[in-house]
Design a protein around this motif. Structure first.
Motif, PDB file in Angstrom:
ATOM      1  N   ASP A 257     -19.787 -47.449  -2.537  1.00 11.31           N
ATOM      2  CA  ASP A 257     -19.783 -46.469  -1.443  1.00 11.31           C
ATOM      3  C   ASP A 257     -20.865 -46.767  -0.414  1.00 11.31           C
ATOM      4  O   ASP A 257     -20.701 -46.473   0.779  1.00 11.31           O
ATOM      5  CB  ASP A 257     -19.987 -45.058  -2.006  1.00 11.31           C
ATOM      6  N   ASN A 258     -21.975 -47.337  -0.854  1.00  9.96           N
ATOM      7  CA  ASN A 258     -23.088 -47.623   0.063  1.00  9.96           C
ATOM      8  C   ASN A 258     -23.070 -49.069   0.565  1.00  9.96           C
ATOM      9  O   ASN A 258     -24.061 -49.534   1.130  1.00  9.96           O
ATOM     10  CB  ASN A 258     -24.412 -47.324  -0.626  1.00  9.96           C
ATOM     11  N   ASP A 259     -21.947 -49.751   0.310  1.00  9.20           N
ATOM     12  CA  ASP A 259     -21.746 -51.115   0.809  1.00  9.20           C
ATOM     13  C   ASP A 259     -22.859 -52.069   0.367  1.00  9.20           C
ATOM     14  O   ASP A 259     -23.267 -52.965   1.100  1.00  9.20           O
ATOM     15  CB  ASP A 259     -21.648 -51.111   2.340  1.00  9.20           C
ATOM     16  N   ILE A 260     -23.357 -51.845  -0.853  1.00 10.74           N
ATOM     17  CA  ILE A 260     -24.393 -52.732  -1.397  1.00 10.74           C
ATOM     18  C   ILE A 260     -23.754 -53.978  -1.993  1.00 10.74           C
ATOM     19  O   ILE A 260     -24.302 -55.077  -1.897  1.00 10.74           O
ATOM     20  CB  ILE A 260     -25.238 -51.984  -2.447  1.00 10.74           C
ATOM     21  N   CYS A 261     -22.590 -53.819  -2.615  1.00  7.94           N
ATOM     22  CA  CYS A 261     -21.847 -54.958  -3.155  1.00  7.94           C
ATOM     23  C   CYS A 261     -20.979 -55.544  -2.044  1.00  7.94           C
ATOM     24  O   CYS A 261     -20.036 -54.897  -1.575  1.00  7.94           O
ATOM     25  CB  CYS A 261     -20.990 -54.524  -4.340  1.00  7.94           C
ATOM     26  N   GLN A 262     -21.299 -56.740  -1.613  1.00  6.18           N
ATOM     27  CA  GLN A 262     -20.576 -57.361  -0.510  1.00  6.18           C
ATOM     28  C   GLN A 262     -19.220 -57.901  -0.995  1.00  6.18           C
ATOM     29  O   GLN A 262     -19.095 -58.404  -2.104  1.00  6.18           O
ATOM     30  CB  GLN A 262     -21.408 -58.506   0.079  1.00  6.18           C
TER      31      GLN A 262
ATOM     32  N   HIS B 106     -21.449 -45.926  -6.714  1.00  2.49           N
ATOM     33  CA  HIS B 106     -22.537 -45.744  -5.744  1.00  2.49           C
ATOM     34  C   HIS B 106     -22.783 -47.036  -4.969  1.00  2.49           C
ATOM     35  O   HIS B 106     -22.961 -47.009  -3.735  1.00  2.49           O
ATOM     36  CB  HIS B 106     -23.809 -45.317  -6.474  1.00  2.49           C
ATOM     37  N   LEU B 107     -22.776 -48.165  -5.658  1.00  5.34           N
ATOM     38  CA  LEU B 107     -22.996 -49.454  -4.996  1.00  5.34           C
ATOM     39  C   LEU B 107     -21.890 -49.756  -3.995  1.00  5.34           C
ATOM     40  O   LEU B 107     -22.138 -50.268  -2.899  1.00  5.34           O
ATOM     41  CB  LEU B 107     -23.087 -50.570  -6.041  1.00  5.34           C
TER      42      LEU B 107
END
Length: 339
Positions: free
Chosen positions: A324-329, A321-322
């Motif tokens: 796919d939502n580009d939360i982890c740079q 999820h992180l």
């Protein structure tokens, strides 16, 4: 009249017995001062007047140190009173160690703790049938229905708890608390591993938790010694991936919990222990570049989604999820299917 209003410390102040639970000691003081069936209000009036009980709280948690125990490891006074029949036959008082939730077997007499005692306003359902008051129960009633653990379970509880209980009996309270900290820590880690096993095996009604843990330890040959070196050795022996995932997640949860409410676990180097397990895990991970086609540039440092979840200590679906939502740079994903 059953209630006596103390204007100061009670006149009769018996000596507290070895490892006596503060709550039943207060009831004993009340009885010695003429109250046949003490109420909770009676014990609360006595509590602040005696040096030995003044620092205790009405939650009923056992006290061996000024350091707090994890909430999951102890029960309050509204829970059942458990006891070893042989210990009670020798001396009719409730031991503080019996208030530990994961302490199920007396390692001195190798008898499973019973739970048919009651005190007024202390245990729920004390008016039920087959509930006895500490001062009124007979030796025959103490022993009725008593059972011993099977050899496998007996070996397991001795490894985890005999050192703690032996130190308590010998009145070595600092040594006992040090053993208790490591015993509870290992119990928490074993419980995490047991959670992993239960996900793949059918539930077995009627099997006690300590029996499940004994079978788990014997099946995977996990070493158990209740000191810091023993904890490190236990972590080094975790080789099953699913077990390691659960333990990493539990250690991460401990770090978060200790930051909000410090307990005896704060004396242990939890972050270093988790790092130790991670290092051992990283060495066993097969990089994703090993499975890429040799004619492609092989990226360095790629791991599987499951491996990443284990390194972070969270479910793989959360990692996905992180990403796919580009939360982890700075995360790059290698394509599936390349052999």
């Amino acid at each position: 009249m059953n209630t006596y209003y103390f204007s100061g410390p009670p006149l009769c102040r018996p000596k507290i017995l070895p490892d006596e639970w503060v709550e039943t000691y207060l009831f004993r003081v009340a009885r010695e001062n003429g109250i046949h069936r003490p109420r909770l209000s009676d014990t609360e009036r006595i509590r602040p007047t005696l040096p030995v009980t003044a620092s205790s709280k009405p939650d009923g948690y056992p006290i061996w140190s000024d350091t707090t125990l994890p909430r999951w490891s102890v029960v309050t006074r509204v829970n059942k009173i458990r006891y070893c029949p042989e210990c009670m036959t020798q001396s009719r008082h409730i031991r503080s160690r019996w208030r530990l939730t994961v302490f199920d077997v007396c390692t001195i007499h190798h008898i499973r703790l019973k739970d048919d005692l009651a005190e007024p306003v202390m245990t729920r359902g004390y008016r039920q049938e087959n509930r006895y008051f500490v001062t009124e129960i007979t030796d025959e009633q103490l022993w009725a229905g008593a059972v011993c653990p099977m050899p496998r379970e007996r070996r397991h509880v001795e490894r985890l708890w005999s050192g703690f209980e032996r130190s308590i009996v010998e009145n070595d309270i600092p040594g006992a608390f040090e053993q208790l900290t490591c015993s509870l820590f290992l119990e928490a880690l074993l419980d995490a591993v047991l959670t992993s096993v239960r996900e793949f095996e059918a539930a077995r009604p009627g099997v006690t938790r300590s029996t499940e843990l004994a079978e788990l330890v014997e099946r995977y040959q996990y070493p158990l010694r209740t000191n810091l070196d023993g904890v490190r050795n236990f972590l080094d022996q975790i080789t099953v991936g699913s077990h390691r995932d659960k333990v990493l997640a539990r250690l991460r949860r401990m770090l978060i919990d200790e930051a909000h409410r410090p307990t005896c676990f704060s004396k242990l180097p939890i972050a270093d222990l988790r790092r130790r397990l991670l290092i051992g895990f990283e060495k066993s991970i097969r990089p994703a570049d090993e499975i890429l086609r040799p004619d492609h540039d092989q990226p360095v440092g790629y791991v599987s989604l499951e491996s990443a979840a284990s390194l972070i200590g969270c479910p793989s679906r959360l990692v996905k999820h992180l990403i796919d939502n580009d939360i982890c740079q700075g995360v790059r994903i290698a394509r599936h299917g390349l052999k």
